[in-house]
Motif scaffolding. Structure first.
Motif, PDB file in Angstrom:
ATOM      1  N   LEU A  33       0.802  -1.217   0.000  1.00 20.17           N
ATOM      2  CA  LEU A  33       0.000   0.000   0.000  1.00 20.17           C
ATOM      3  C   LEU A  33       0.836   1.269   0.000  1.00 20.17           C
ATOM      4  CD1 LEU A  33      -2.615  -1.071   2.707  1.00 20.17           C
ATOM      5  CD2 LEU A  33      -2.935  -1.034   0.223  1.00 20.17           C
ATOM      6  N   PHE A  34       1.972   1.259   0.693  1.00 21.45           N
ATOM      7  CA  PHE A  34       2.724   2.482   0.928  1.00 21.45           C
ATOM      8  C   PHE A  34       4.126   2.403   0.357  1.00 21.45           C
ATOM      9  CE2 PHE A  34       0.170   1.910   4.985  1.00 21.45           C
ATOM     10  CZ  PHE A  34      -0.912   2.637   4.520  1.00 21.45           C
ATOM     11  N   ALA A  35       4.626   3.571  -0.058  1.00 22.17           N
ATOM     12  CA  ALA A  35       6.006   3.698  -0.527  1.00 22.17           C
ATOM     13  C   ALA A  35       6.584   4.991   0.041  1.00 22.17           C
ATOM     14  CB  ALA A  35       6.060   3.723  -2.051  1.00 22.17           C
ATOM     15  N   GLN A  52       0.565   5.940  12.908  1.00 18.24           N
ATOM     16  CA  GLN A  52       1.952   5.584  13.207  1.00 18.24           C
ATOM     17  C   GLN A  52       2.526   4.652  12.141  1.00 18.24           C
ATOM     18  OE1 GLN A  52       0.681   4.385  17.307  1.00 18.24           O
ATOM     19  NE2 GLN A  52       2.655   5.278  17.887  1.00 18.24           N
ATOM     20  N   VAL A  53       1.741   3.637  11.775  1.00 19.79           N
ATOM     21  CA  VAL A  53       2.214   2.680  10.774  1.00 19.79           C
ATOM     22  C   VAL A  53       2.444   3.369   9.434  1.00 19.79           C
ATOM     23  CG1 VAL A  53       1.571   0.633   9.445  1.00 19.79           C
ATOM     24  CG2 VAL A  53       1.141   0.709  11.911  1.00 19.79           C
ATOM     25  N   ALA A  54       1.498   4.180   9.014  1.00 22.85           N
ATOM     26  CA  ALA A  54       1.631   4.864   7.728  1.00 22.85           C
ATOM     27  C   ALA A  54       2.796   5.842   7.741  1.00 22.85           C
ATOM     28  CB  ALA A  54       0.327   5.590   7.392  1.00 22.85           C
ATOM     29  N   ALA A  55       2.968   6.571   8.845  1.00 22.39           N
ATOM     30  CA  ALA A  55       4.057   7.538   8.941  1.00 22.39           C
ATOM     31  C   ALA A  55       5.413   6.857   8.813  1.00 22.39           C
ATOM     32  CB  ALA A  55       3.967   8.302  10.261  1.00 22.39           C
ATOM     33  N   GLU A  56       5.564   5.698   9.436  1.00 21.35           N
ATOM     34  CA  GLU A  56       6.821   4.967   9.341  1.00 21.35           C
ATOM     35  C   GLU A  56       7.039   4.438   7.924  1.00 21.35           C
ATOM     36  OE1 GLU A  56       6.501   3.488  13.995  1.00 21.35           O
ATOM     37  OE2 GLU A  56       6.250   2.046  12.362  1.00 21.35           O
ATOM     38  N   ALA A  57       5.964   4.034   7.266  1.00 17.48           N
ATOM     39  CA  ALA A  57       6.094   3.441   5.933  1.00 17.48           C
ATOM     40  C   ALA A  57       6.446   4.475   4.870  1.00 17.48           C
ATOM     41  CB  ALA A  57       4.798   2.728   5.547  1.00 17.48           C
ATOM     42  N   VAL A  58       5.882   5.687   4.955  1.00 17.45           N
ATOM     43  CA  VAL A  58       6.140   6.697   3.922  1.00 17.45           C
ATOM     44  C   VAL A  58       7.391   7.504   4.201  1.00 17.45           C
ATOM     45  CG1 VAL A  58       3.680   6.844   3.405  1.00 17.45           C
ATOM     46  CG2 VAL A  58       4.709   8.525   4.950  1.00 17.45           C
ATOM     47  N   GLY A  59       7.882   7.471   5.447  1.00 15.42           N
ATOM     48  CA  GLY A  59       9.133   8.137   5.775  1.00 15.42           C
ATOM     49  C   GLY A  59       9.025   9.649   5.867  1.00 15.42           C
ATOM     50  N   GLU A  60      10.158  10.271   6.127  1.00 17.53           N
ATOM     51  CA  GLU A  60      10.183  11.723   6.342  1.00 17.53           C
ATOM     52  C   GLU A  60       9.752  12.508   5.111  1.00 17.53           C
ATOM     53  OE1 GLU A  60      14.026  12.789   7.694  1.00 17.53           O
ATOM     54  OE2 GLU A  60      13.860  11.726   9.617  1.00 17.53           O
ATOM     55  N   SER A  61       9.927  11.928   3.934  1.00 14.91           N
ATOM     56  CA  SER A  61       9.538  12.627   2.707  1.00 14.91           C
ATOM     57  C   SER A  61       8.055  12.483   2.394  1.00 14.91           C
ATOM     58  CB  SER A  61      10.355  12.111   1.521  1.00 14.91           C
ATOM     59  OG  SER A  61      10.140  10.723   1.318  1.00 14.91           O
ATOM     60  N   GLY A  62       7.353  11.649   3.156  1.00 16.05           N
ATOM     61  CA  GLY A  62       5.936  11.431   2.932  1.00 16.05           C
ATOM     62  C   GLY A  62       5.075  12.286   3.832  1.00 16.05           C
ATOM     63  N   THR A  63       3.766  12.185   3.634  1.00 10.98           N
ATOM     64  CA  THR A  63       2.800  12.954   4.406  1.00 10.98           C
ATOM     65  C   THR A  63       1.629  12.055   4.776  1.00 10.98           C
ATOM     66  OG1 THR A  63       3.348  14.998   3.224  1.00 10.98           O
ATOM     67  CG2 THR A  63       1.243  14.948   4.387  1.00 10.98           C
ATOM     68  N   ASP A  76       4.562  11.808  17.741  1.00 12.36           N
ATOM     69  CA  ASP A  76       5.959  12.228  17.565  1.00 12.36           C
ATOM     70  C   ASP A  76       6.446  11.929  16.152  1.00 12.36           C
ATOM     71  OD1 ASP A  76       6.132  13.135  20.194  1.00 12.36           O
ATOM     72  OD2 ASP A  76       6.704  11.155  20.940  1.00 12.36           O
ATOM     73  N   TYR A  77       5.678  12.359  15.176  1.00 11.51           N
ATOM     74  CA  TYR A  77       6.055  12.203  13.768  1.00 11.51           C
ATOM     75  C   TYR A  77       5.824  13.547  13.083  1.00 11.51           C
ATOM     76  CZ  TYR A  77       5.566   7.161  14.641  1.00 11.51           C
ATOM     77  OH  TYR A  77       5.680   5.882  15.134  1.00 11.51           O
ATOM     78  N   GLU A  78       6.884  14.109  12.520  1.00 13.62           N
ATOM     79  CA  GLU A  78       6.748  15.410  11.878  1.00 13.62           C
ATOM     80  C   GLU A  78       5.945  15.354  10.586  1.00 13.62           C
ATOM     81  OE1 GLU A  78      10.511  17.237  11.365  1.00 13.62           O
ATOM     82  OE2 GLU A  78      10.938  17.374  13.531  1.00 13.62           O
ATOM     83  N   ASN A  79       5.766  14.162  10.027  1.00 15.85           N
ATOM     84  CA  ASN A  79       5.054  14.032   8.753  1.00 15.85           C
ATOM     85  C   ASN A  79       3.574  13.730   8.934  1.00 15.85           C
ATOM     86  OD1 ASN A  79       5.458  11.441   9.716  1.00 15.85           O
ATOM     87  ND2 ASN A  79       6.031  10.567   7.743  1.00 15.85           N
ATOM     88  N   VAL A  80       3.043  13.873  10.155  1.00 14.13           N
ATOM     89  CA  VAL A  80       1.641  13.582  10.445  1.00 14.13           C
ATOM     90  C   VAL A  80       0.898  14.850  10.843  1.00 14.13           C
ATOM     91  CG1 VAL A  80       0.034  12.364  11.979  1.00 14.13           C
ATOM     92  CG2 VAL A  80       2.071  11.199  11.133  1.00 14.13           C
TER      93      VAL A  80
END
Length: 255
Positions: A33-35, A52-63, A76-80
């Motif tokens: 599902l995620f990249a 949390q799961v989605a944030a880890e899967a898409v990484g810092e460059s994701g949203t 504690d995720y800057e991309n969320v």
């Protein structure tokens, strides 16, 4: 304690807010599902395990954007980021559009579930209603090729919803993650490859070959959508039948 109850303990040990985080992990593992770099919308996101799961899967460059009527404690995720509101209200969808912007999203996932009445037919119908609402959000936000996941309770109305979704995606699967409880009737509809083509398999039309592909196929354009035609010569006008439609191109055969 059963093996599936272990997911509760694992969530505490590994820092996830809910055991349902492992359902999304398993859905991602089986359906890709995620990249990294993806934009993901999570509907019914409280308390935040799927975020949390989605944030880890898409990484810092994701949203990742979560939506729920309940307040979601800061993660504690800057991309969320989160939107508090009811997805049945237009105002909430408008705010969500503002947050994700005009570029669209790569995946919409929904773990929304109705307040349980204990009456199976009512709970099933309400779950299908919520899944269909999530589906409409997905159609509004997804980019071509995007993916959609929604929870629904098994029952007589599930087949109709799946059939509706199959018209808009390359394929749809019904998945029951191992992390689902044994007693639960929940399933997840996983739809891959959102189709936005102006054509469908079986369409017959006349096109002009305007370019040549790397493998020698002719390339035609239908309302800006690429169609590959075998043995096409630039400038040739041909009658074709659409055989297979992908999110960003289609294959045709000569008539």
């Amino acid at each position: 304690m059963t093996g599936k109850d272990d997911y509760y303990n694992r969530s505490k040990q590994e820092g996830y807010r809910a055991r349902s985080a492992y359902k999304l992990k398993q859905l991602d593992e089986t359906s890709n599902l995620f990249a990294p770099g993806d934009t993901v919308v999570d509907l019914g996101a409280a308390p935040g395990g799927w975020l949390q799961v989605a944030a880890e899967a898409v990484g810092e460059s994701g949203t990742v954007v979560g939506v729920d009527r309940q307040r979601i404690r800061a993660l504690d995720y800057e991309n969320v980021s989160t939107v508090r509101g009811d997805m049945t209200e237009d105002a909430t969808l408008d705010r969500l559009r503002e947050v994700v912007g005009d570029s669209g999203v790569d995946a919409v996932v929904s773990d929304m579930a109705p307040n349980m009445t204990g009456e199976y037919s009512v709970d099933h119908a309400r779950s299908i209603h919520l899944a269909r609402q999530a589906y409409q959000v997905a159609l509004d936000l997804l980019v071509p090729g995007g993916d959609f996941v929604a929870k629904a309770f098994d029952g007589p109305d599930l087949a109709d919803l799946r059939e509706e979704m199959e018209a808009d995606f390359e394929y749809v699967r019904t998945v029951r993650p191992d992390a689902s409880r044994d007693a639960s009737s929940e399933l997840y509809l996983v739809a891959k490859g959102y189709l936005t083509a102006p054509i469908a398999a079986g369409d017959e039309l006349t096109v002009e070959i305007t370019d040549e592909g790397d493998e020698g196929d002719g390339i035609a354009s239908v309302d800006g959508f690429t169609v590959f035609v075998p043995d096409g010569t630039i400038g040739e006008e041909v009658e074709i039948r659409i055989e297979d439609v992908k999110p960003r191109f289609a294959f045709a055969e000569r008539r």
